[in-house]
Design a protein around this motif. Sequence first.
Motif, PDB file in Angstrom:
ATOM      1  N   ILE A  84     -12.327  12.535  19.322  1.00 58.97           N
ATOM      2  CA  ILE A  84     -13.356  11.674  18.730  1.00 58.97           C
ATOM      3  C   ILE A  84     -14.024  12.440  17.595  1.00 58.97           C
ATOM      4  O   ILE A  84     -14.268  13.637  17.700  1.00 58.97           O
ATOM      5  CB  ILE A  84     -14.411  11.296  19.800  1.00 58.97           C
ATOM      6  N   GLY A  86     -17.165  12.238  14.416  1.00 53.76           N
ATOM      7  CA  GLY A  86     -18.251  11.587  13.685  1.00 53.76           C
ATOM      8  C   GLY A  86     -18.151  12.024  12.230  1.00 53.76           C
ATOM      9  O   GLY A  86     -17.161  11.753  11.551  1.00 53.76           O
ATOM     10  N   GLY A  87     -19.162  12.777  11.774  1.00 49.57           N
ATOM     11  CA  GLY A  87     -19.144  13.264  10.387  1.00 49.57           C
ATOM     12  C   GLY A  87     -18.236  14.472  10.181  1.00 49.57           C
ATOM     13  O   GLY A  87     -18.014  14.886   9.047  1.00 49.57           O
ATOM     14  N   THR A  89     -18.829  17.641  10.996  1.00 54.35           N
ATOM     15  CA  THR A  89     -19.570  18.822  10.522  1.00 54.35           C
ATOM     16  C   THR A  89     -19.761  19.867  11.626  1.00 54.35           C
ATOM     17  O   THR A  89     -20.504  20.831  11.434  1.00 54.35           O
ATOM     18  CB  THR A  89     -20.957  18.442   9.962  1.00 54.35           C
ATOM     19  N   SER A 153     -23.366  12.325  12.045  1.00 53.31           N
ATOM     20  CA  SER A 153     -23.719  11.115  12.808  1.00 53.31           C
ATOM     21  C   SER A 153     -24.603  11.481  13.995  1.00 53.31           C
ATOM     22  O   SER A 153     -24.559  12.614  14.496  1.00 53.31           O
ATOM     23  CB  SER A 153     -22.445  10.445  13.316  1.00 53.31           C
ATOM     24  N   ALA A 163     -29.952  21.533  18.184  1.00 47.60           N
ATOM     25  CA  ALA A 163     -31.364  21.519  17.776  1.00 47.60           C
ATOM     26  C   ALA A 163     -31.417  21.370  16.261  1.00 47.60           C
ATOM     27  O   ALA A 163     -30.379  21.340  15.604  1.00 47.60           O
ATOM     28  CB  ALA A 163     -32.034  22.818  18.198  1.00 47.60           C
TER      29      ALA A 163
HETATM   30  C1  LIG Z   1     -23.801  23.641   7.212  1.00 49.76           C
HETATM   31  C2  LIG Z   1     -23.980  23.257   8.650  1.00 49.76           C
HETATM   32  C3  LIG Z   1     -25.256  23.202   9.197  1.00 49.76           C
HETATM   33  C4  LIG Z   1     -25.452  22.828  10.537  1.00 49.76           C
HETATM   34  N1  LIG Z   1     -26.721  22.797  11.057  1.00 49.76           N
HETATM   35  C5  LIG Z   1     -26.894  22.416  12.345  1.00 49.76           C
HETATM   36  C6  LIG Z   1     -28.202  22.328  12.908  1.00 49.76           C
HETATM   37  O1  LIG Z   1     -29.199  22.480  12.224  1.00 49.76           O
HETATM   38  N2  LIG Z   1     -28.313  22.010  14.222  1.00 49.76           N
HETATM   39  C7  LIG Z   1     -27.222  21.706  14.993  1.00 49.76           C
HETATM   40  O2  LIG Z   1     -27.376  21.399  16.169  1.00 49.76           O
HETATM   41  N3  LIG Z   1     -25.984  21.729  14.466  1.00 49.76           N
HETATM   42  C8  LIG Z   1     -25.798  22.064  13.172  1.00 49.76           C
HETATM   43  N4  LIG Z   1     -24.540  22.067  12.646  1.00 49.76           N
HETATM   44  C9  LIG Z   1     -23.431  21.540  13.435  1.00 49.76           C
HETATM   45  C10 LIG Z   1     -23.225  20.005  13.176  1.00 49.76           C
HETATM   46  O3  LIG Z   1     -23.445  19.706  11.813  1.00 49.76           O
HETATM   47  C11 LIG Z   1     -24.182  19.123  13.944  1.00 49.76           C
HETATM   48  O4  LIG Z   1     -24.149  19.396  15.306  1.00 49.76           O
HETATM   49  C12 LIG Z   1     -23.906  17.633  13.700  1.00 49.76           C
HETATM   50  O5  LIG Z   1     -24.896  16.891  14.297  1.00 49.76           O
HETATM   51  C13 LIG Z   1     -22.562  17.146  14.199  1.00 49.76           C
HETATM   52  O6  LIG Z   1     -22.457  15.771  13.882  1.00 49.76           O
HETATM   53  P1  LIG Z   1     -21.083  15.145  13.341  1.00 49.76           P
HETATM   54  O7  LIG Z   1     -21.254  13.667  13.222  1.00 49.76           O
HETATM   55  O8  LIG Z   1     -20.620  15.833  12.138  1.00 49.76           O
HETATM   56  O9  LIG Z   1     -20.159  15.469  14.580  1.00 49.76           O
HETATM   57  P2  LIG Z   1     -18.631  15.893  14.623  1.00 49.76           P
HETATM   58  O10 LIG Z   1     -18.447  17.235  14.042  1.00 49.76           O
HETATM   59  O11 LIG Z   1     -17.797  14.803  14.092  1.00 49.76           O
HETATM   60  O12 LIG Z   1     -18.435  15.964  16.204  1.00 49.76           O
HETATM   61  C14 LIG Z   1     -19.093  16.931  16.974  1.00 49.76           C
HETATM   62  C15 LIG Z   1     -18.601  16.802  18.429  1.00 49.76           C
HETATM   63  O13 LIG Z   1     -19.057  15.570  18.941  1.00 49.76           O
HETATM   64  C16 LIG Z   1     -17.984  14.758  19.394  1.00 49.76           C
HETATM   65  N5  LIG Z   1     -18.288  13.373  19.060  1.00 49.76           N
HETATM   66  C17 LIG Z   1     -18.614  12.864  17.829  1.00 49.76           C
HETATM   67  N6  LIG Z   1     -18.889  11.552  17.930  1.00 49.76           N
HETATM   68  C18 LIG Z   1     -18.726  11.219  19.241  1.00 49.76           C
HETATM   69  C19 LIG Z   1     -18.837   9.991  19.973  1.00 49.76           C
HETATM   70  N7  LIG Z   1     -19.202   8.847  19.390  1.00 49.76           N
HETATM   71  N8  LIG Z   1     -18.558  10.022  21.296  1.00 49.76           N
HETATM   72  C20 LIG Z   1     -18.215  11.180  21.922  1.00 49.76           C
HETATM   73  N9  LIG Z   1     -18.096  12.352  21.283  1.00 49.76           N
HETATM   74  C21 LIG Z   1     -18.359  12.390  19.957  1.00 49.76           C
HETATM   75  C22 LIG Z   1     -16.741  15.303  18.678  1.00 49.76           C
HETATM   76  O14 LIG Z   1     -15.565  15.097  19.442  1.00 49.76           O
HETATM   77  C23 LIG Z   1     -17.081  16.778  18.559  1.00 49.76           C
HETATM   78  O15 LIG Z   1     -16.705  17.448  19.741  1.00 49.76           O
HETATM   79  C24 LIG Z   1     -24.333  22.479  11.319  1.00 49.76           C
HETATM   80  C25 LIG Z   1     -23.041  22.522  10.764  1.00 49.76           C
HETATM   81  C26 LIG Z   1     -22.871  22.896   9.447  1.00 49.76           C
HETATM   82  C27 LIG Z   1     -21.482  22.898   8.876  1.00 49.76           C
END
Ligand SMILES: Cc1cc2nc3c(=O)[nH]c(=O)nc-3n(C[C@H](O)[C@H](O)[C@H](O)COP(=O)(O)OP(=O)(O)OC[C@H]3O[C@@H](n4cnc5c(N)ncnc54)[C@H](O)[C@@H]3O)c2cc1C
Length: 457
Positions: A84, A86-87, A89, A153, A163
């Motif tokens: 799965i 989301g963004g 990241t 997301s 956090a």
């Molecule tokens: C530059 C940078 C800065 C960051 N700063 C922070 C920060 O301040 N705090 C922090 O906590 N993290 C941080 N992160 C990590 C990340 O960006 C965050 O945790 C972000 O919220 C992940 O969201 P995403 O939509 O990109 O998730 P994704 O990377 O797409 O997914 C993250 C995880 O969630 C799962 N997932 C996604 N959507 C679903 C769904 N609908 N159902 C079940 N599982 C799902 C995926 O399988 C994966 O295991 C950072 C990363 C980077 C690269």
Amino acid sequence: MNPLTKISQPPYDLAAFAADLGDIPIETDPKTLYKKSRDFFWFSPVLKRQLEGKVGELLVEPRNEADVMRIAGAAARHRVPITIRGGGTGNYGQCVPVQGGAVVDMMALDAIEWQRGALLRVGAGRKMNHIDAETRKGGFELRMHPSTKRTASIGGFAAGGSAGAGSVTYGGLRELGNIMGARVISLEENPRVFELKGDAALKICHGWGTTGIITALEMPLAPAFEWIDLIVAFDDFMSAVRFGHELTLADGVIKKLVTPLAWPIPTYFPGTAAYFPKGKASVIAMIAEHSVEPFLSLAAAHKGEMTYQRPCDESPGAHPLYEYTWNHTTMLALKIDKDITYLQAMYPAVGFMEKVAEISNLFSPGEVQQHFEFMRHAGQPTGAGLHMIRFTTEARLNEIMDMHRERGIFIADPHIWTLEDSAGYKSADADLVSFKREVDPLGICNPGKMRTYVPVR
Ligand SMILES: Cc1cc2nc3c(=O)[nH]c(=O)nc-3n(C[C@H](O)[C@H](O)[C@H](O)COP(=O)(O)OP(=O)(O)OC[C@H]3O[C@@H](n4cnc5c(N)ncnc54)[C@H](O)[C@@H]3O)c2cc1C
């Protein structure tokens, strides 16, 4: 068992899976698949070596929950691993499909279902900046967001994050009350819907997408303020930390972010030299407009020099200061110096200042540069360290982490991509494993990431 070993036996039937999807959009273009099979695991030289080149075979883009149910049923029938996304990241290869199969992009499930006062029900794929844009009209915003607010997301934050800006007041995502509800679809031939409420909703938190597909979340909101971005410079790092600690304790000063940075970290921030005086430590802060005056008095009492004060600007092309904090700090450094990596170090609340000073004295600035975000942990003020490390060898990286652990500083290892071994904010405890058995009995949901799970056959 090696987590890279495929657990889907007999081999899955991808063609039959695709045929069962009807008109749900799918994509097989290799470039798109490569892009959608990645996250920011490359911040770690260790993960970069281990995960580069792991690519899914099919991208599936559900438009609504009915599509998700259909995908879940078909994946279970044909034993197709699904990852799965989301963004994309995440930092630990959380959405890298290590065992192939299908990548499921959740970003189209982005509807706001309802808002009742300070409680919001929202599709898991909605970007956090798009949530705030809507709820701020009524005077509310998310309690916290990662520094990737503008690309990530809410579902990915709940399942993969920990956090962010706001945690200095509300604590981490996993604290009771910070996720109020989650709707989860199981990976079974006849998929079931689980509505988790209260503490049960926390089961999906930091589960790395191994425990079913989240389609909606209920998130508590906070009052929305006009946030002011500020930078204050100090003669040395410990003075910056002392100020940040006192500011964190000052409950009457409404704040969203308190980030001390050691020099020379700001040299990695392009175009900001005027705001980060050479050789000085700094604190980046987000303060509610009406609290700026007391903030400045506190800064003056600590002999801080205010170098920047502007309303937080999140418009396209602008650079809100939170994008210089949390793991954005590492990203900006990596753009200039490819040998930088990072640590995730949670300082204990008791003896906090002493531990920070001890770590400062332990390593040369050429090897470890301290940077952390103040946050509450179970009500206590503490710092979530994202120290910058100059990478030499894996052995030295592990030694540096051990030196923190020996001093009572908790390390969530960001150089490991299995849930159990990361010893992160959540490991695969009995509760999580029993929930996985409910929602993913076949073990096809992000397989490999929960190494110890034994699928039901
Ligand atoms: C530059 C940078 C800065 C960051 N700063 C922070 C920060 O301040 N705090 C922090 O906590 N993290 C941080 N992160 C990590 C990340 O960006 C965050 O945790 C972000 O919220 C992940 O969201 P995403 O939509 O990109 O998730 P994704 O990377 O797409 O997914 C993250 C995880 O969630 C799962 N997932 C996604 N959507 C679903 C769904 N609908 N159902 C079940 N599982 C799902 C995926 O399988 C994966 O295991 C950072 C990363 C980077 C690269």
